[in-house]
Scaffold this active site. Sequence first.
Site, PDB file in Angstrom:
ATOM      1  N   ASP A  19       0.853  -1.177   0.000  1.00 25.14           N
ATOM      2  CA  ASP A  19       0.000   0.000   0.000  1.00 25.14           C
ATOM      3  C   ASP A  19       0.895   1.234   0.000  1.00 25.14           C
ATOM      4  O   ASP A  19       1.763   1.377   0.853  1.00 25.14           O
ATOM      5  CB  ASP A  19      -0.899  -0.010   1.240  1.00 25.14           C
ATOM      6  CG  ASP A  19      -1.971   1.062   1.157  1.00 25.14           C
ATOM      7  OD1 ASP A  19      -2.943   0.868   0.427  1.00 25.14           O
ATOM      8  OD2 ASP A  19      -1.806   2.117   1.801  1.00 25.14           O
ATOM      9  N   GLU A  51      -2.643  -2.076  -5.568  1.00 23.79           N
ATOM     10  CA  GLU A  51      -3.950  -1.522  -5.918  1.00 23.79           C
ATOM     11  C   GLU A  51      -3.958  -1.107  -7.376  1.00 23.79           C
ATOM     12  O   GLU A  51      -2.913  -0.784  -7.931  1.00 23.79           O
ATOM     13  CB  GLU A  51      -4.176  -0.248  -5.104  1.00 23.79           C
ATOM     14  CG  GLU A  51      -4.917  -0.412  -3.843  1.00 23.79           C
ATOM     15  CD  GLU A  51      -5.083   0.950  -3.201  1.00 23.79           C
ATOM     16  OE1 GLU A  51      -6.229   1.360  -3.026  1.00 23.79           O
ATOM     17  OE2 GLU A  51      -4.077   1.593  -2.881  1.00 23.79           O
ATOM     18  N   ASP A  79      -2.888   1.814   6.643  1.00 24.18           N
ATOM     19  CA  ASP A  79      -2.157   1.350   5.465  1.00 24.18           C
ATOM     20  C   ASP A  79      -1.759  -0.123   5.589  1.00 24.18           C
ATOM     21  O   ASP A  79      -1.780  -0.869   4.613  1.00 24.18           O
ATOM     22  CB  ASP A  79      -0.897   2.207   5.241  1.00 24.18           C
ATOM     23  CG  ASP A  79      -1.266   3.664   4.990  1.00 24.18           C
ATOM     24  OD1 ASP A  79      -2.411   3.909   4.567  1.00 24.18           O
ATOM     25  OD2 ASP A  79      -0.417   4.539   5.225  1.00 24.18           O
TER      26      ASP A  79
END
Length: 450
Positions: A218, A302, A384
């Site tokens: 992340d 992501e 996170d």
Amino acid sequence: MKSLQAYRFALDPNDAQLAGLSRHAGAARFAYNWGLARVKAALAQRDAEASYGLTGDALTLVPWTLPALRLAWNAAKHEVAPWWAECSKETFSAGLDQLVRGLKNFTDSRKGRRRGRRVGFPRFKKRGKARDSFRYTTGAYGPATDRSVKLPRIGQVKVHEPMGALTGRLADGRARLLGATVSRTAGRWFVSFTIEVEREVPSSPSRRQCAAGPVGVDLGVKHLAVLSTGETVANPKHLAGSLRRLSRASRAYARSKPASVGRRKRAARLGRIHARVAHQRRDGLHKLTTRLAKTHDTIVVEDLHVAGMVRNRHLVRAVSDIGMAQIRRQLTYKTRWYGSTLVVADRWYPSSRTCSGCGWRNPSLTLADRTFTCHSCGLIADRDHNAAVNLKHLVAASASETENARGGDRKTALARQVPVNREPGTAQAGQTGSAVPPRTAARQRLTHDS
Ligand SMILES: [Zn+2]
């Protein structure tokens, strides 16, 4: 496996060389604009001829390819650019080459052979607006010493940092030089060498034995990244200072009077700091992605927010969005080099809203919440880190999905629990019972195959 790689160095030219660099960039732009005018004129001529009823070979030929444009340029250059001998002939070729690519992108896009946004017909380049760049592909260009490069017609230009990594590879034949692009970013000149290297691809099975398992990544702003292993990867050393200067410079820019001299100066300063921040982050990301691709067999990141969907005006978010694009691009080729796999999560997968312990979803989580608190199982985790663990979990979910892939419609466990809320804090957040059909949370692309 042969693969392409680039090395980019900042240049420290003297005044005469600086003028030479600008002149060459101008010459490339000149050739590009000249070629574009020529193509447009030929197209207009054809239209006129077709309206008289001419067809086939009777129509004027449009110089649409690089050889055709080069031929036309060489015939015309004495007339249209009597100064042509002052610049390397490579730079005119580079300008025409850019035009040919623009034309190709246009036709490909129109015929549906190109993904992404529609590409328009090439437009004229304006001095000061267009990016200054030119390219060498033949001739006596290349690293001259460890600290200087030879650029034909410009001279031996000093390089800001030692090029040992590149010159070493070139010297013992592990790499072959294919070209050099010289360009200006925020007032600074750079040279980027494209080289071809021979790489050994580690075979995946043997590699897997020594590699660590999947890892979720992340990206943040305060830290460069948080990994699902719990590790926090710190930002590069000087980034904090640059970020502070960046927000100060953008405030100063916003306060200046439109169209004033002060505004122009502040815009230039803002641009320089932006470029600096980008460099420092890119440097940190390169170190991180190399390490990840070497040590883990699967890396989950992501998806990016597609262009135009999130035009985030918050500086901080914008910086991390750019990082997302870079980390993904770097991992795409580095996983190939080192025999690992990259998994990109579905765009709507709410990695930061989901509890990594039990799968409960917090619809009201905002960007300001730095800690994730689960109202179902009581887990309290750094935001996170929680997101990174969720990304890692996707690999297990996708493994079960692949096994059942024939069904086509099968949803993963994650997706069945709760209908997906749209992640980037849009109006839909919080409406768990909305009419939106549940999406496959773990729908993902294995960019490794593409
Ligand atoms: Zn929970």
